[in-house]
Design a protein around this motif. Sequence first.
Motif, short mmCIF file in Angstrom:
data_model
loop_
_atom_site.label_atom_id
_atom_site.label_comp_id
_atom_site.label_asym_id
_atom_site.label_seq_id
_atom_site.Cartn_x
_atom_site.Cartn_y
_atom_site.Cartn_z
N VAL A 1 -8.92 52.43 91.92
CA VAL A 1 -10.11 53.25 92.07
C VAL A 1 -10.88 52.85 93.33
N GLU A 2 -11.03 51.55 93.52
CA GLU A 2 -11.74 51.07 94.71
C GLU A 2 -11.01 51.46 96.00
N ALA A 3 -9.69 51.64 95.89
CA ALA A 3 -8.90 52.04 97.07
C ALA A 3 -8.94 53.55 97.29
N GLY A 4 -9.59 54.27 96.37
CA GLY A 4 -9.75 55.70 96.55
C GLY A 4 -8.76 56.58 95.83
N LEU A 5 -7.93 56.02 94.94
CA LEU A 5 -6.98 56.84 94.21
C LEU A 5 -7.71 57.69 93.17
N ASP A 6 -7.16 58.87 92.90
CA ASP A 6 -7.78 59.73 91.90
C ASP A 6 -7.49 59.21 90.50
N ARG A 7 -8.14 59.84 89.52
CA ARG A 7 -8.07 59.35 88.15
C ARG A 7 -6.65 59.33 87.61
N ARG A 8 -5.88 60.39 87.89
CA ARG A 8 -4.53 60.47 87.35
C ARG A 8 -3.65 59.34 87.89
N ARG A 9 -3.68 59.09 89.19
CA ARG A 9 -2.85 58.04 89.77
C ARG A 9 -3.31 56.66 89.29
N ALA A 10 -4.61 56.48 89.18
CA ALA A 10 -5.12 55.20 88.69
C ALA A 10 -4.70 54.97 87.25
N GLN A 11 -4.68 56.03 86.44
CA GLN A 11 -4.27 55.88 85.05
C GLN A 11 -2.78 55.61 84.93
N LEU A 12 -1.98 56.21 85.79
CA LEU A 12 -0.55 55.89 85.80
C LEU A 12 -0.32 54.41 86.09
N ILE A 13 -1.11 53.87 87.00
CA ILE A 13 -1.01 52.44 87.30
C ILE A 13 -1.43 51.62 86.10
N TRP A 14 -2.51 52.03 85.43
CA TRP A 14 -2.96 51.31 84.23
C TRP A 14 -1.86 51.28 83.19
N ASP A 15 -1.25 52.43 82.93
CA ASP A 15 -0.19 52.50 81.93
C ASP A 15 1.02 51.66 82.35
N SER A 16 1.36 51.68 83.63
CA SER A 16 2.49 50.89 84.12
C SER A 16 2.29 49.41 83.82
N VAL A 17 1.08 48.93 84.03
CA VAL A 17 0.79 47.52 83.81
C VAL A 17 0.66 47.21 82.32
N ALA A 18 -0.08 48.02 81.60
CA ALA A 18 -0.32 47.76 80.19
C ALA A 18 0.96 47.80 79.37
N LEU A 19 1.93 48.61 79.80
CA LEU A 19 3.17 48.77 79.05
C LEU A 19 4.33 47.98 79.64
N ASN A 20 4.04 47.08 80.58
CA ASN A 20 5.14 46.45 81.30
C ASN A 20 6.04 45.61 80.40
N SER A 21 5.53 45.11 79.30
CA SER A 21 6.34 44.30 78.39
C SER A 21 6.63 45.04 77.08
N THR A 22 6.45 46.36 77.11
CA THR A 22 6.72 47.17 75.92
C THR A 22 7.69 48.28 76.31
N PRO A 23 8.93 47.91 76.62
CA PRO A 23 9.89 48.91 77.08
C PRO A 23 10.20 49.99 76.05
N SER A 24 10.00 49.68 74.77
CA SER A 24 10.25 50.68 73.74
C SER A 24 9.31 51.88 73.89
N ILE A 25 8.23 51.72 74.66
CA ILE A 25 7.33 52.83 74.98
C ILE A 25 7.43 53.17 76.46
N GLY A 26 7.31 52.17 77.31
CA GLY A 26 7.23 52.40 78.75
C GLY A 26 8.41 53.16 79.33
N LEU A 27 9.60 52.93 78.80
CA LEU A 27 10.78 53.60 79.34
C LEU A 27 10.77 55.11 79.10
N TYR A 28 9.89 55.56 78.22
CA TYR A 28 9.85 56.98 77.86
C TYR A 28 8.58 57.67 78.35
N LYS A 29 7.84 56.99 79.21
CA LYS A 29 6.62 57.56 79.78
C LYS A 29 6.95 58.27 81.10
#
Length: 215
Positions: free
Chosen positions: A96-124
Amino acid sequence: MTAMETRMIAGILVPRTKLVERAINYAREACEPYLFNHVMRSWLFAVKIAEVQNATHDAEVLAVGALLHDTTLNDRFAGPRRFEVEAADLARNFAVEAGLDRRRAQLIWDSVALNSTPSIGLYKETEIALCTTGICLDVVGLDYSLIPRTEVQAIIAEFPRLGMKKRMTACFCHIAQTQPETTYDNFVRDFGERLVPGYKASSSVDLVAAAPFDE
């Protein structure tokens, strides 16, 4: 990959943008050397997997998610939430501080939050699935055979593992020992149960049984 300035790192073509360079520097400052090398390898593996699978994706989102996914994995971690969520918030704030819009910032959040949960992350979304694959390839060898061995070796030569298995295990055990409440529904519990004497976390069985409703 959309048209943007690129460069080669360990034989892999990656984006060279201000955002990506900032993320690399952020990761270098936040992570111990072995962990910085891990996030770099994870990113490069993810980019290569995208190439192999011809997967259209947002290259900057993938880069930031992979590079910042482990910023809280250290022996100083003190919660209060699971380490992936704490890191996801840091990564989203960075975006967000770098100027990314909400959708891209949320994709980054999900990528990090799900990084150790492949049973979910692999299907996002593609960026999240690629990020998850790159990380899991480096940690447990997921889809290892998809990348030519010579290219895997080139990436590891550029960013050596530096005893990652032992160092990462020590971090997981630290979390299980000091913040067991953050581990009851994630893989860190496995490390606690096997390697941390006296470890005990909440059980979903107990939570269901204790739900405040008459049956």
